[in-house]
Design a protein around this motif. Structure first.
Motif, PDB file in Angstrom:
ATOM      1  N   SER A 594      26.796  51.198  16.500  1.00 20.75           N
ATOM      2  CA  SER A 594      25.817  50.098  16.555  1.00 20.75           C
ATOM      3  C   SER A 594      24.418  50.632  16.824  1.00 20.75           C
ATOM      4  N   ASP A 595      23.446  50.069  16.113  1.00 20.64           N
ATOM      5  CA  ASP A 595      22.047  50.496  16.227  1.00 20.64           C
ATOM      6  C   ASP A 595      21.316  49.548  17.181  1.00 20.64           C
ATOM      7  N   ASP A 596      20.948  50.028  18.364  1.00 23.28           N
ATOM      8  CA  ASP A 596      20.264  49.210  19.367  1.00 23.28           C
ATOM      9  C   ASP A 596      18.781  49.558  19.467  1.00 23.28           C
ATOM     10  N   SER A 597      18.209  50.062  18.412  1.00 22.78           N
ATOM     11  CA  SER A 597      16.778  50.395  18.459  1.00 22.78           C
ATOM     12  C   SER A 597      15.909  49.137  18.534  1.00 22.78           C
ATOM     13  N   ASN A 598      16.365  48.024  17.907  1.00 22.84           N
ATOM     14  CA  ASN A 598      15.632  46.751  17.975  1.00 22.84           C
ATOM     15  C   ASN A 598      16.303  45.876  19.020  1.00 22.84           C
ATOM     16  N   GLU A 601      16.976  42.013  18.029  1.00 25.44           N
ATOM     17  CA  GLU A 601      18.140  41.818  17.166  1.00 25.44           C
ATOM     18  C   GLU A 601      19.440  42.040  17.929  1.00 25.44           C
ATOM     19  N   ALA A 602      19.417  42.986  18.867  1.00 26.00           N
ATOM     20  CA  ALA A 602      20.612  43.249  19.658  1.00 26.00           C
ATOM     21  C   ALA A 602      20.981  42.055  20.522  1.00 26.00           C
ATOM     22  N   ILE A 603      19.951  41.353  21.035  1.00 33.01           N
ATOM     23  CA  ILE A 603      20.233  40.172  21.863  1.00 33.01           C
ATOM     24  C   ILE A 603      20.661  39.003  20.998  1.00 33.01           C
ATOM     25  N   ARG A 605      22.107  38.963  18.327  1.00 36.21           N
ATOM     26  CA  ARG A 605      23.406  39.152  17.697  1.00 36.21           C
ATOM     27  C   ARG A 605      24.486  38.316  18.392  1.00 36.21           C
ATOM     28  N   HIS A 606      24.246  38.037  19.669  1.00 33.02           N
ATOM     29  CA  HIS A 606      25.213  37.259  20.438  1.00 33.02           C
ATOM     30  C   HIS A 606      24.808  35.795  20.575  1.00 33.02           C
ATOM     31  N   ALA A 607      23.730  35.366  19.906  1.00 39.54           N
ATOM     32  CA  ALA A 607      23.224  34.003  20.099  1.00 39.54           C
ATOM     33  C   ALA A 607      24.204  32.957  19.587  1.00 39.54           C
ATOM     34  N   LYS A 608      24.785  33.191  18.430  1.00 35.43           N
ATOM     35  CA  LYS A 608      25.698  32.210  17.855  1.00 35.43           C
ATOM     36  C   LYS A 608      26.921  32.001  18.741  1.00 35.43           C
ATOM     37  N   GLU A 609      27.466  33.105  19.238  1.00 31.98           N
ATOM     38  CA  GLU A 609      28.636  33.006  20.105  1.00 31.98           C
ATOM     39  C   GLU A 609      28.290  32.313  21.414  1.00 31.98           C
ATOM     40  N   ALA A 610      27.054  32.578  21.950  1.00 34.26           N
ATOM     41  CA  ALA A 610      26.652  31.951  23.211  1.00 34.26           C
ATOM     42  C   ALA A 610      26.446  30.446  23.060  1.00 34.26           C
ATOM     43  N   SER A 611      25.903  29.987  21.903  1.00 34.17           N
ATOM     44  CA  SER A 611      25.682  28.551  21.705  1.00 34.17           C
ATOM     45  C   SER A 611      26.995  27.808  21.452  1.00 34.17           C
ATOM     46  N   GLU A 612      27.919  28.451  20.744  1.00 35.09           N
ATOM     47  CA  GLU A 612      29.188  27.784  20.455  1.00 35.09           C
ATOM     48  C   GLU A 612      30.131  27.786  21.656  1.00 35.09           C
ATOM     49  N   ASN A 613      30.099  28.837  22.426  1.00 35.81           N
ATOM     50  CA  ASN A 613      31.018  28.952  23.565  1.00 35.81           C
ATOM     51  C   ASN A 613      30.243  29.407  24.802  1.00 35.81           C
ATOM     52  N   PRO A 614      29.417  28.538  25.392  1.00 38.12           N
ATOM     53  CA  PRO A 614      28.642  28.934  26.579  1.00 38.12           C
ATOM     54  C   PRO A 614      29.564  29.159  27.770  1.00 38.12           C
ATOM     55  N   TYR A 615      29.166  30.140  28.589  1.00 36.30           N
ATOM     56  CA  TYR A 615      30.048  30.469  29.702  1.00 36.30           C
ATOM     57  C   TYR A 615      29.297  30.621  31.021  1.00 36.30           C
TER      58      TYR A 615
END
Length: 651
Positions: A594-598, A601-603, A605-615
């Motif tokens: 995985s490329d974490d230079s940006n 984008e790295a954050i 990348r998890h936005a969809k999962e966080a909105s659908e399944n907030p924890y």
């Protein structure tokens, strides 16, 4: 006469008649015959004395007549005398039988003479030497057999005169070692096991008695990790194997491939190589002592030839240092012992061949300066079985034969034998009349050949086209009378003759391939209920054999899983990590693609999962959190983006 006695006698006779009729024999009550044993023994003794005296007289007469007359007249006299003796013997036997009223065989002493003896004496004109011929043989048959033996002996003499007829090349088997060059071959003294090594780092063990027509090796291993195998050889007892590879330490394995010893590595910072305990550079060759089972020898790029003892692995036994004409260090590329083990020979990169006395390691005993072209690797040295001749295979495409008693110039030279490998072999035939070597070819430019030279005339008398790759290793085993060949395309070929060869490859070609047994199992227990209603009846379970056959044809299902990596990783695979921090980093972090230079984008990348399944955050503020409202993009912003950089507003 008394009437009572008459009545008793008549009663007895009537009783005798009844008994004879009941028991089934007549003549009951007759008097038994009597024999005079003393007279019989006396007659027998007298007969034996007379026969012995007669045989002694015959022998004396025969000796006298042989001195004065020819063998034919002697034969006729003996024959007439034998007839007289036979008649007298028969007459005496009849007399003795009539006197003793017994069988005719009672007068014989010892076993009777064979029946064919008289006929044989009549037929033969010459005196026989040795035991009599068995019944059924006649003179003509014996003569024809003698003629056949003479013809066979003549054929054998022709074979002895022509050594080419002894080459076992009528049949061959091919052992698939791998895909890369087979650079080492070893056969144990009894000829039961073959070991092959190659550029693919593998060493494979082949057992002729245990193989079938599938010709599969029973063991494969990598004893020297990622180093090419340079040489393999069984000891004179056949219980251990010397493995010489591209590293600085030779290894000794047992017959099953387990490690017995590993030579120590020397100190590479010491200038004088005689003062360090082992080799400091890559090994080139090695071999066992032909008489001492614990001693072996290696040569290396550090410019030394060292002898070792199997019992002391911490230090070498002795050191030989080849030197050039100017006294500089030269690299030995091959080494060997003489047949009696008293001489040590080495071929060097400067074209010289240097021979030492095994017990005197300082000065050479024989030295040839211009044996081969300087700069070319002499790939093999081989002593003949008589110990007087040395054959050398050079990297300058030549094969030379030397007499070590006159080592200044070669006895014979053969040129035009292409050689691309630093371990191309040459060897003598078991009868010492032929010299064998292999030739090299480039890829798709012809076939590699096994070439045979007559030792006396050094003419090329025979050649075998092996395969479309170079012939590197060759080995002619004296007990099996079979030729083993290692090629540049990963094949090990065995040439043999069903008549002239013994055991070896002949053992495995007669065994049929074992058929693999596939297990026929049912997936689960099946209860047979023939009278059940259709809705409750179980489907019939079928054997899994057909399914297994289909799975075998499927490349994905039949793919063999990769074995765990042992030793250093190779082929893009990393070995199992240990307990160190560096191995953990390599296993878990360094291989993360995985490329974490940006960061944004790295954050996101998890936005969809966080909105659908907030924890974590969203459930806590679900009731009080306002809905986010974002500003809509206007046309002015788009125009501002289109402006050049120098016109844009600086924040």
């Amino acid at each position: 006469m008394d009437p009572n006695r008459v009545d008793e006698a008549s009663g007895k006779t009537s009783e005798d008649g009844d008994i004879s009729s009941v028991m089934g024999f007549s003549g009951f009550g007759k008097k038994a015959r009597t024999f005079d044993l003393s007279a019989i023994f006396e007659q027998t003794r007298r007969t034996a004395i007379e026969r012995s005296q007669r045989a002694l007289d015959e022998r004396q007469k025969a000796q006298i007549e042989e001195e004065g007359e020819s063998s034919k007249s002697v034969k006729s006299l003996l024959h007439t005398q034998r007839n007289k003796d036979g008649a007298a013997t028969r007459k005496q036997e009849s007399e003795s039988s009539s006197d003793s009223d017994s069988d005719s065989d009672s007068g014989l002493i010892g076993p009777p003479p064979p029946p064919q003896q008289t006929a044989q004496d009549d037929d033969d004109d010459d005196e026989l030497v040795g035991p009599p011929l068995p019944p059924g043989y006649t003179g003509s048959t014996a003569h024809s057999d003698e003629d056949d033996e003479e013809e066979e002996a003549q054929d054998d003499d022709d074979d002895d005169d022509n050594p080419v007829k002894k080459i076992p090349d009528t049949h061959e088997i091919t052992l698939q070692h791998g895909t890369k060059t087979v650079s080492a071959l070893g056969l144990d003294p009894s000829g039961a096991r073959l070991v092959t090594g190659g550029y693919d780092y593998d060493v494979r063990f082949w057992d002729f008695a245990g193989m079938d027509q599938a010709l599969q090796a029973f063991r494969s291993l990598q004893p020297c990790d990622c180093h090419q195998i340079r040489s393999l050889q069984y000891s004179i007892t056949g219980d251990v194997i010397l493995v010489v590879s591209g590293n600085a330490q030779a290894k000794v394995l047992d017959r099953d491939g387990f490690n017995v010893m590993e030579c120590v590595k020397g100190d590479q910072y010491i200038v004088d190589m005689a003062n360090t305990k082992g080799h400091t550079a890559m090994l080139n060759s090695g071999c066992w002592h032909p008489k001492i089972k614990e001693e072996f020898m290696t040569c290396s790029n550090d410019g030394t030839v060292r002898t070792w003892d199997l019992k002391s692995e911490k230090k070498h036994k002795s050191v030989f240092k080849p030197r050039s004409f100017q006294g500089k260090k030269v690299i030995p590329t091959c080494c060997t012992y003489s047949r009696d083990g008293k001489l040590v020979a080495a071929g060097c990169q400067d074209g010289t061949i240097q021979i030492w006395d095994r017990n005197l390691s300082v000065h050479t005993k024989f030295h040839c300066r211009q044996a081969h072209t300087p700069g070319s690797d002499t790939s093999c040295l081989s002593f003949s079985y008589d110990g007087m001749t040395l054959a050398s295979r050079g990297g300058d495409d030549t094969l030379k034969m030397w007499d070590i008693r006159n080592f200044k110039k070669p006895v014979n030279v053969a040129t035009g034998l292409t050689n691309y490998f630093a371990m191309t072999d040459c060897c003598f035939s078991p009868d010492d009349k032929l010299l064998v070597t292999g030739t090299s070819v480039k890829k798709n430019e012809g076939n590699g050949k096994l070439v045979f030279f007559d030792r006396a005339s050094f003419q090329r008398v025979y050649e075998i086209e092996v395969t479309n790759a170079s012939v590197v290793r060759c080995l002619w085993h004296p007990k099996l009378n079979q030729i083993m060949v290692g090629t540049g395309n990963g094949l090990a070929k065995v040439y043999y003759d069903p008549v002239k060869s013994h055991r070896g490859a002949k053992l495995c070609v007669v065994k049929s391939m074992r058929k693999e047994k596939q297990a026929e199992t049912l997936t689960q227990d099946y209860i047979i209920t023939p009278h059940a209603l259709p809705m409750f009846r179980e489907a019939r379970q079928r054997s899994t054999r057909k399914q297994l056959e289909k799975d075998r044809l499927d490349p994905k299902k039949s793919h063999k899983p990769e074995p765990p990596v042992s030793g250093p990783g190779r082929g893009g695979r990393v070995a199992a990590h240990g307990g160190t921090l560096s191995s953990f980093i390599v296993k878990n972090i360094a291989l993360d693609k995985s490329d974490d230079s940006n960061a944004r984008e790295a954050i996101l990348r998890h936005a969809k999962e966080a909105s659908e399944n907030p924890y974590w955050v969203a459930p806590a503020y679900k009731k009080t959190q306002p809905d986010p409202v974002f500003a809509e993009e206007s046309d002015e912003d788009e125009e501002a983006d289109k402006q050049p950089e120098w016109k844009k507003r600086k924040i």
